[in-house]
Write a protein that holds these residues in place. Sequence first.
Motif, PDB file in Angstrom:
ATOM      1  N   THR A  36       0.865  -1.192   0.000  1.00  0.00           N
ATOM      2  CA  THR A  36       0.000   0.000   0.000  1.00  0.00           C
ATOM      3  C   THR A  36       0.899   1.239   0.000  1.00  0.00           C
ATOM      4  O   THR A  36       2.114   1.136  -0.152  1.00  0.00           O
ATOM      5  CB  THR A  36      -0.902  -0.014   1.239  1.00  0.00           C
ATOM      6  N   GLY A  37       0.289   2.417   0.173  1.00  0.00           N
ATOM      7  CA  GLY A  37       1.061   3.666   0.139  1.00  0.00           C
ATOM      8  C   GLY A  37       0.875   4.340  -1.210  1.00  0.00           C
ATOM      9  O   GLY A  37       0.265   3.781  -2.126  1.00  0.00           O
ATOM     10  N   ASN A  38       1.418   5.530  -1.338  1.00  0.00           N
ATOM     11  CA  ASN A  38       1.255   6.278  -2.598  1.00  0.00           C
ATOM     12  C   ASN A  38       1.965   5.612  -3.763  1.00  0.00           C
ATOM     13  O   ASN A  38       1.521   5.677  -4.903  1.00  0.00           O
ATOM     14  CB  ASN A  38       1.829   7.696  -2.450  1.00  0.00           C
ATOM     15  N   THR A  39       3.095   4.962  -3.470  1.00  0.00           N
ATOM     16  CA  THR A  39       3.976   4.490  -4.538  1.00  0.00           C
ATOM     17  C   THR A  39       3.330   3.512  -5.524  1.00  0.00           C
ATOM     18  O   THR A  39       3.488   3.703  -6.729  1.00  0.00           O
ATOM     19  CB  THR A  39       5.244   3.875  -3.922  1.00  0.00           C
ATOM     20  N   PRO A  40       2.603   2.484  -5.066  1.00  0.00           N
ATOM     21  CA  PRO A  40       2.100   1.508  -6.049  1.00  0.00           C
ATOM     22  C   PRO A  40       0.800   1.924  -6.733  1.00  0.00           C
ATOM     23  O   PRO A  40       0.269   1.171  -7.544  1.00  0.00           O
ATOM     24  CB  PRO A  40       1.888   0.247  -5.209  1.00  0.00           C
ATOM     25  N   GLY A 128       7.003  -1.134  -1.660  1.00  0.00           N
ATOM     26  CA  GLY A 128       7.478   0.243  -1.640  1.00  0.00           C
ATOM     27  C   GLY A 128       8.667   0.270  -0.690  1.00  0.00           C
ATOM     28  O   GLY A 128       9.146  -0.775  -0.228  1.00  0.00           O
ATOM     29  N   ILE A 129       9.140   1.445  -0.377  1.00  0.00           N
ATOM     30  CA  ILE A 129      10.213   1.568   0.625  1.00  0.00           C
ATOM     31  C   ILE A 129       9.917   2.817   1.450  1.00  0.00           C
ATOM     32  O   ILE A 129       9.510   3.847   0.898  1.00  0.00           O
ATOM     33  CB  ILE A 129      11.614   1.639  -0.050  1.00  0.00           C
ATOM     34  N   GLY A 130      10.086   2.719   2.751  1.00  0.00           N
ATOM     35  CA  GLY A 130       9.899   3.896   3.594  1.00  0.00           C
ATOM     36  C   GLY A 130      11.087   4.833   3.471  1.00  0.00           C
ATOM     37  O   GLY A 130      12.176   4.407   3.052  1.00  0.00           O
ATOM     38  N   HIS A 134      12.345   1.126   5.448  1.00  0.00           N
ATOM     39  CA  HIS A 134      11.532  -0.049   5.793  1.00  0.00           C
ATOM     40  C   HIS A 134      10.924  -0.692   4.551  1.00  0.00           C
ATOM     41  O   HIS A 134      10.693  -0.036   3.538  1.00  0.00           O
ATOM     42  CB  HIS A 134      10.464   0.275   6.843  1.00  0.00           C
ATOM     43  N   GLY A 136       7.523  -3.428   3.862  1.00  0.00           N
ATOM     44  CA  GLY A 136       6.372  -3.722   4.708  1.00  0.00           C
ATOM     45  C   GLY A 136       6.419  -2.653   5.787  1.00  0.00           C
ATOM     46  O   GLY A 136       6.694  -1.483   5.516  1.00  0.00           O
ATOM     47  N   LYS A 163      -0.338  11.576   5.925  1.00  0.00           N
ATOM     48  CA  LYS A 163      -1.053  12.041   4.732  1.00  0.00           C
ATOM     49  C   LYS A 163      -2.324  11.223   4.481  1.00  0.00           C
ATOM     50  O   LYS A 163      -3.220  11.682   3.778  1.00  0.00           O
ATOM     51  CB  LYS A 163      -0.132  11.994   3.498  1.00  0.00           C
ATOM     52  N   PHE A 164      -2.392  10.031   5.038  1.00  0.00           N
ATOM     53  CA  PHE A 164      -3.580   9.191   4.833  1.00  0.00           C
ATOM     54  C   PHE A 164      -4.616   9.360   5.960  1.00  0.00           C
ATOM     55  O   PHE A 164      -5.635   8.688   5.968  1.00  0.00           O
ATOM     56  CB  PHE A 164      -3.185   7.710   4.752  1.00  0.00           C
ATOM     57  N   LYS A 198      12.907   9.499  -1.348  1.00  0.00           N
ATOM     58  CA  LYS A 198      13.307   8.090  -1.253  1.00  0.00           C
ATOM     59  C   LYS A 198      14.769   7.879  -1.653  1.00  0.00           C
ATOM     60  O   LYS A 198      15.281   6.762  -1.558  1.00  0.00           O
ATOM     61  CB  LYS A 198      12.407   7.216  -2.140  1.00  0.00           C
TER      62      LYS A 198
HETATM   63  P1  PGA Z   1       4.663   5.542   0.267  1.00  0.00           P
HETATM   64  O1  PGA Z   1       5.070   4.516   1.425  1.00  0.00           O
HETATM   65  O2  PGA Z   1       4.485   4.707  -0.959  1.00  0.00           O
HETATM   66  O3  PGA Z   1       3.362   6.164   0.713  1.00  0.00           O
HETATM   67  O4  PGA Z   1       5.780   6.511   0.145  1.00  0.00           O
HETATM   68  C1  PGA Z   1       6.033   3.531   1.123  1.00  0.00           C
HETATM   69  C2  PGA Z   1       6.264   2.649   2.327  1.00  0.00           C
HETATM   70  O5  PGA Z   1       6.138   3.103   3.477  1.00  0.00           O
HETATM   71  O6  PGA Z   1       6.614   1.474   2.127  1.00  0.00           O
END
Ligand code: PGA
Length: 259
Positions: A36-40, A128-130, A134, A136, A163-164, A198
Amino acid sequence: MEIIIQPTAAVASGIAARLVARLLREKPSAVLGLATGNTPRMLYQELARRKLEWSKVTTFDLDEYVGLPPEHPGSYYQFMRENLFRHVNVTPANIHVPDGMTKDIPGFCAHYEQAIRAAGGIDLQVLGIGSDGHIGFNEPTSSLSSRTRIKTLTAQTRRDNSKFFECEADVPHHVITMGIGTILEARQIVLLAFGEQKAQAIAQAVEGPISAMCPASVLQLHPDTKVFLDEAASRLLTKVDYYRWVYDNKPDWQKTSGP
Ligand code: PGA
């Protein structure tokens, strides 16, 4: 790791979508791990646009907030419903998102791991990647062999994810997440990262040492990981010219592209 740098997130997401689409055509009963998150979001939009056959596909989401019911607008179940599930013909019984309301977290996590195994394991995991590295919700210092379990979010992740939600205080502190060991068992991994914020995490994950301080760096041990970046997310990598050359000069049989 294969590093694929494209001019924009849209172009990179389109290539990643072709890869997923190819898997669904070759294996209609594929098991997908989803993020989940904005990226995908663009990847999911592109997959929905392609009108693929999802009826036999099984999905496992990476994570969910503890204490949020599936109908909560901030829950990852809602995110997946809005961004993918309601646009494709996936069979509801084949959808798995961790249950943030379970009364027995360890029991639920063991059951989630068992369900992944019973489905035959994950064929392709989207990540995605934090900004803290991170994957997951495996925050820095997570065990690199961890399994599905409860984790506590860092202040940085709660800030990033506000943001969510209406405000940062509403972001739960706890989550259920697949572990790093769980993620590493996926046969194929597609990591997406877009934007300047990122760049640091990507540089550490791709070119840094393997370290629990950047959980995504463990993907260096995975035999089939593709990292899709836009220009901004690739900005701190030192071997960009090499990654571009490799991608642009692949023998035909090895190309990611195609219909
Ligand atoms: P983001 O989050 O796609 O909203 O930037 C990515 C993640 O935390 O893995």
